[in-house]
Design an enzyme around this catalytic site. Structure first.
Site, PDB file in Angstrom:
ATOM      1  CG  HIS A   9      -3.284  -0.751   3.429  1.00 22.37           C
ATOM      2  ND1 HIS A   9      -3.728  -1.249   5.403  1.00 22.37           N
ATOM      3  CD2 HIS A   9      -3.135  -2.786   3.555  1.00 22.37           C
ATOM      4  CE1 HIS A   9      -3.594  -2.382   5.168  1.00 22.37           C
ATOM      5  NE2 HIS A   9      -3.131  -3.204   4.114  1.00 22.37           N
ATOM      6  CD  GLU A  13      -1.625  -5.545   6.603  1.00 17.04           C
ATOM      7  OE1 GLU A  13      -3.138  -6.031   5.778  1.00 17.04           O
ATOM      8  OE2 GLU A  13      -0.858  -5.246   5.486  1.00 17.04           O
ATOM      9  CG  HIS A  28      -5.768  -5.475   1.500  1.00 16.82           C
ATOM     10  ND1 HIS A  28      -5.691  -6.608   2.476  1.00 16.82           N
ATOM     11  CD2 HIS A  28      -4.770  -4.967   1.806  1.00 16.82           C
ATOM     12  CE1 HIS A  28      -5.319  -6.179   3.355  1.00 16.82           C
ATOM     13  NE2 HIS A  28      -3.965  -5.352   2.901  1.00 16.82           N
ATOM     14  CD  GLU A  29      -2.397  -3.425  -0.351  1.00 18.93           C
ATOM     15  OE1 GLU A  29      -2.011  -3.209   0.073  1.00 18.93           O
ATOM     16  OE2 GLU A  29      -2.562  -5.429  -0.569  1.00 18.93           O
ATOM     17  CG  ASP A  47       9.601  -9.229   6.433  1.00 23.80           C
ATOM     18  OD1 ASP A  47       8.559  -8.526   6.542  1.00 23.80           O
ATOM     19  OD2 ASP A  47      11.167  -9.037   5.971  1.00 23.80           O
ATOM     20  CD  GLU A 103       0.152  -1.097   3.457  1.00 25.16           C
ATOM     21  OE1 GLU A 103       0.455  -2.089   2.283  1.00 25.16           O
ATOM     22  OE2 GLU A 103       0.441  -1.318   4.032  1.00 25.16           O
ATOM     23  CE1 TYR A 115      -2.676  -9.220   5.505  1.00 29.83           C
ATOM     24  CE2 TYR A 115      -1.608 -10.451   7.269  1.00 29.83           C
ATOM     25  CZ  TYR A 115      -1.289  -9.478   5.793  1.00 29.83           C
ATOM     26  OH  TYR A 115      -0.137  -8.268   5.269  1.00 29.83           O
TER      27      TYR A 115
HETATM   28  N1  BES Z   1       1.631  -4.003   4.034  1.00 29.81           N
HETATM   29  C1  BES Z   1       0.557  -5.316   3.058  1.00 29.81           C
HETATM   30  C2  BES Z   1       1.550  -6.479   2.955  1.00 29.81           C
HETATM   31  C3  BES Z   1       3.434  -6.487   3.565  1.00 29.81           C
HETATM   32  C4  BES Z   1       2.735  -7.152   4.861  1.00 29.81           C
HETATM   33  C5  BES Z   1       4.576  -6.572   3.820  1.00 29.81           C
HETATM   34  C6  BES Z   1       4.022  -7.284   5.680  1.00 29.81           C
HETATM   35  C7  BES Z   1       5.206  -6.625   4.247  1.00 29.81           C
HETATM   36  C8  BES Z   1       5.085  -6.823   5.684  1.00 29.81           C
HETATM   37  C9  BES Z   1       0.217  -5.610   2.076  1.00 29.81           C
HETATM   38  O1  BES Z   1      -1.635  -4.748   2.360  1.00 29.81           O
HETATM   39  C10 BES Z   1      -0.852  -6.955   2.360  1.00 29.81           C
HETATM   40  O2  BES Z   1      -1.689  -7.785   3.193  1.00 29.81           O
HETATM   41  N2  BES Z   1      -0.608  -7.643   1.267  1.00 29.81           N
HETATM   42  C11 BES Z   1      -1.417  -9.105   1.021  1.00 29.81           C
HETATM   43  C12 BES Z   1      -2.970  -8.926   0.169  1.00 29.81           C
HETATM   44  C13 BES Z   1      -3.711  -8.985   0.664  1.00 29.81           C
HETATM   45  C14 BES Z   1      -5.089  -8.848  -0.593  1.00 29.81           C
HETATM   46  C15 BES Z   1      -4.738  -9.618   1.694  1.00 29.81           C
HETATM   47  C16 BES Z   1      -0.683 -10.047  -0.136  1.00 29.81           C
HETATM   48  O3  BES Z   1       0.592  -9.489  -0.397  1.00 29.81           O
HETATM   49  O4  BES Z   1      -0.217 -11.648  -0.176  1.00 29.81           O
HETATM   50 ZN    ZN Z   2      -3.071  -5.235   3.993  1.00 33.78          ZN
END
Ligand code: BES
Ligand code: ZN
Length: 635
Positions: A309, A328, A305-306, A383, A281, A391
């Site tokens: 955010h 999330e 989703h993005e 990570d 995002e 989520y």
């Molecule tokens: N902000 C997250 C991606 C993220 C989280 C990157 C933690 C690094 C550390 C992003 O908004 C996200 O949640 N992406 C998901 C997709 C979403 C539809 C659940 C993904 O990348 O799978």
């Molecule tokens: Zn997210």
């Protein structure tokens, strides 16, 4: 006198912020706080490095403490300080010992009245937050490509700064690239800027460091609406624009629910397939995987989703990674509301039901400490604590509040929450205090029905949690049962009339029916029939022939099918599995496939053979995870 009053206010503001001690940063923002970052960087593809300066504007509550910054694998050449932003004088600095997770602190003693600190540095070719793609890894095959991924704690691998989401900065940048390439950032981008290899950016709203982002490549722009658009490689731009053509409608729908979009433009950058996430995002410019380009808009919930955010996460930000669920969980809840507004209730229900199923499957494998929303991450890499819990459990908590207090009331509450904490970084405790004051205490009888402490601090799901269901899925299950019982053939399953979400549910349902009863889940219908390997292969083959699954162009379906194929040793899908793992870098897909392969000795051998070829094409973040899973030598 005025000076004193100002000073007192300043100290109170600092004191309030100290509350959030971030265990993933060396920074000391309560003593010295960075307010603005000015970058001058050259993008050197030959050496795979960024090289230049970062000039930090600072505010000091303490006149004695040094500035402490986060860094990882940075080559620090020289540090200068300035009292007037004009004349810079050399400064001393020390780089502490490097921690595997946190990197190394950069400590800079500050002369009196210092307002600027300039660091001359370059990144390392293996920087954890950068990926350098060869021309062969792009759609165009002609030019290299690079992009950043700063969340959670990778900004420090390409900018020396206070890398904690508790600190918000504005930023400006001048980025130099090879002449034919375009640079874009999570900032004001001028889509019509001449391609001269010299680009300038400004982000005027204060954002946390994990949202600073840069990408460079042969990019085109296509407008999608008055304030929305898409960037992608020339070969992908048409497909991307068609797939994402509902973006403006999504922005309008979200504003109606949660208040004005505060960031000006909302553009999307579609990256090459090695992008390790589905989406990121980055403000004003969401980064997205090309695996959402299914051709039928079936996977655009990722954009919802993005985009969400922009309220939950970018406007109101988790102060530490312990509070990640504030980003999330809220965002998944908003995402489903946007889906409902744009595509209707049934679609939102299906996505919620799929989310619940994934959560329940994951809860069956997690340790208690990882099932807690307000998770303890001390000593851990944020990570690696990446699960469905923040989520989906987070979203279910909000759904529980919505259903208890009523939608209209809860919508008003959320809207006022976003306004109240706009452009601030907050902790779980701050959210809970606000919730108590503005919702719970106003309606004690309703509040008694929501076990807030259990939601936030206990593992698992409270018994009173709402468990989303989908009537459409009930019909899918009926058809699946009829086929499994041999009442209809695979060609008679009405798949052609089903959406991607119904197909996904069908596959997951069939998988749990095929699963040997000993493994997690067991047959979904409760029967204890154990199918032989030949029988399972036959059923898989029948499905494949009827539904053309091995060749599916939908990444979610292909992923689900490939996972099933490994579990059921369905060999005709193995070549596609190899192709998939060699061409896609999205961690959510590739990691479970490698993990599934690694469950048997032959599978492990195949996994290692593929990984040996694929590893250098994956992002450092994906490599770190999969190295551990496969016990790759050197780990
Ligand atoms: N902000 C997250 C991606 C993220 C989280 C990157 C933690 C690094 C550390 C992003 O908004 C996200 O949640 N992406 C998901 C997709 C979403 C539809 C659940 C993904 O990348 O799978
Ligand atoms: Zn997210």
């Amino acid at each position: 006198m005025k000076g004193v009053a100002y000073c007192v206010l300043f100290l109170i503001a600092f004191a309030l912020n100290v509350a959030a001690q971030d265990s993933h940063s060396y920074a000391n923002p309560s003593a010295v706080r960075v307010r603005h970052v000015d970058l001058e960087l050259e993008v050197l593809f030959d050496q795979k490095i960024l090289k230049g300066t970062s000039t930090l504007t600072i505010e000091r509550a303490s006149q004695t403490e040094p500035l402490i910054l986060d860094t990882r694998d940075l080559q620090i050449e020289k540090v200068e300080t300035s009292v007037n932003a004009l004349n810079y004088t050399p400064a001393t600095f020390t780089v502490g010992t490097s921690d595997k997770i946190l990197g190394a602190p950069l400590t800079i003693p500050l002369p009196a009245r210092t307002t600027r600190v300039r660091i001359h540095y370059s990144t390392s070719p293996s920087a954890s937050g950068l990926q350098w793609l060869t021309a062969a890894q792009t759609a165009g095959k002609k030019d290299p490509f690079m992009f950043t991924q700063s969340q959670a704690i990778h900004a420090r691998s390409w900018i020396p700064l206070q890398d904690t989401p508790a600190v918000r900065v504005t930023y400006s940048a001048r980025i130099r690239t090879p002449r034919n390439l375009l640079a874009v950032m999570s900032a004001e981008n001028d889509a019509r800027t001449p391609r001269d290899g010299d680009y300038r950016f400004r982000m005027r709203q204060p954002i946390p460091s994990y949202l600073i982002a840069l990408a460079v490549g042969d990019l085109r722009f296509r407008s999608l609406g008055p304030r929305t658009g898409v960037y992608a490689e020339p070969q992908v731009i048409d497909r991307a624009a068609r797939e994402l053509s509902d973006t403006e409608r999504m922005v309008v729908a979200t504003e109606r629910l949660y208040g004005r979009y505060r960031w000006g433009r909302y553009d999307i950058l579609v990256l090459p397939p090695s992008f390790p996430f589905g989406g990121m995002e980055n403000p004003r410019l969401t980064f997205a995987t090309p695996t959402i380009l299914a051709g039928d808009k079936s996977l655009v919930s990722l954009i919802a989703h993005e985009l969400a955010h922009s309220w939950s996460g970018n406007l109101v930000t988790n102060a530490t990674w312990r509070d990640f669920w504030l980003n999330e969980g809220f965002t998944v809840y908003l995402e489903r509301r946007i889906q409902e507004a744009v595509y209707g209730r049934s679609r939102a229900e299906m996505e919620a039901a799929l989310g619940l199923r994934d959560l329940q499957e994951e809860l069956a494998t997690l340790e208690d400490r990882d099932e807690i929303l307000h998770v303890d991450l001390k000593g851990r890499d944020p990570d690696e604590g990446f699960t469905d819990v923040p989520y989906e459990k987070g979203a279910l908590f909000l759904l529980h509040l919505e259903q208890t207090f009523g939608r209209a009331r809860f919508d008003r509450f959320l809207q006022s929450y976003f306004n109240h904490f706009a452009f601030q970084s907050i902790t779980t405790e701050q959210f809970l205090a606000y919730l108590k004051q503005n919702l719970l205490d106003k309606h004690p009888a309703m509040a008694a029905r929501v076990p807030v402490d259990e939601w936030i601090n206990k593992p698992g799901l409270p018994a009173s949690a709402v468990r989303p269901t989908s009537p459409a899925f009930a019909r899918v299950e009926e058809q699946a049962q009829r086929w499994l019982r041999g009442e209809i053939t695979a060609t008679q399953i009405p798949v052609a009339t089903w959406t991607t979400q119904e197909r996904l549910h069908f596959l997951k349902f069939v998988q749990s029916a095929l699963e040997p009863p000993s493994s997690a889940g067991g047959p979904a219908d409760g029967s204890a029939t154990q199918l032989s390997q030949t029988e399972r292969s036959r059923l898989m083959g029948e499905l494949d022939r009827a539904l053309n699954l091995t060749r599916s162009g939908n990444s979610e379906i292909a992923f689900q099918w490939l996972l099933m194929s490994i579990r059921n040793r369905y060999e005709p899908a193995y070549p596609r599995l190899e192709d998939f793992l060699l061409s896609v870098g999205r961690r959510k897909f590739i990691r479970p496939l490698y993990q599934e392969l690694a469950k048997t000795p032959e599978g492990t051998e195949r996994a290692l053979a593929i990984y040996r070829r694929a590893r250098s094409t994956y992002h450092p973040i994906a490599v770190t995870s999969i190295d551990q899973d496969l016990k790759w030598p050197g780990q």
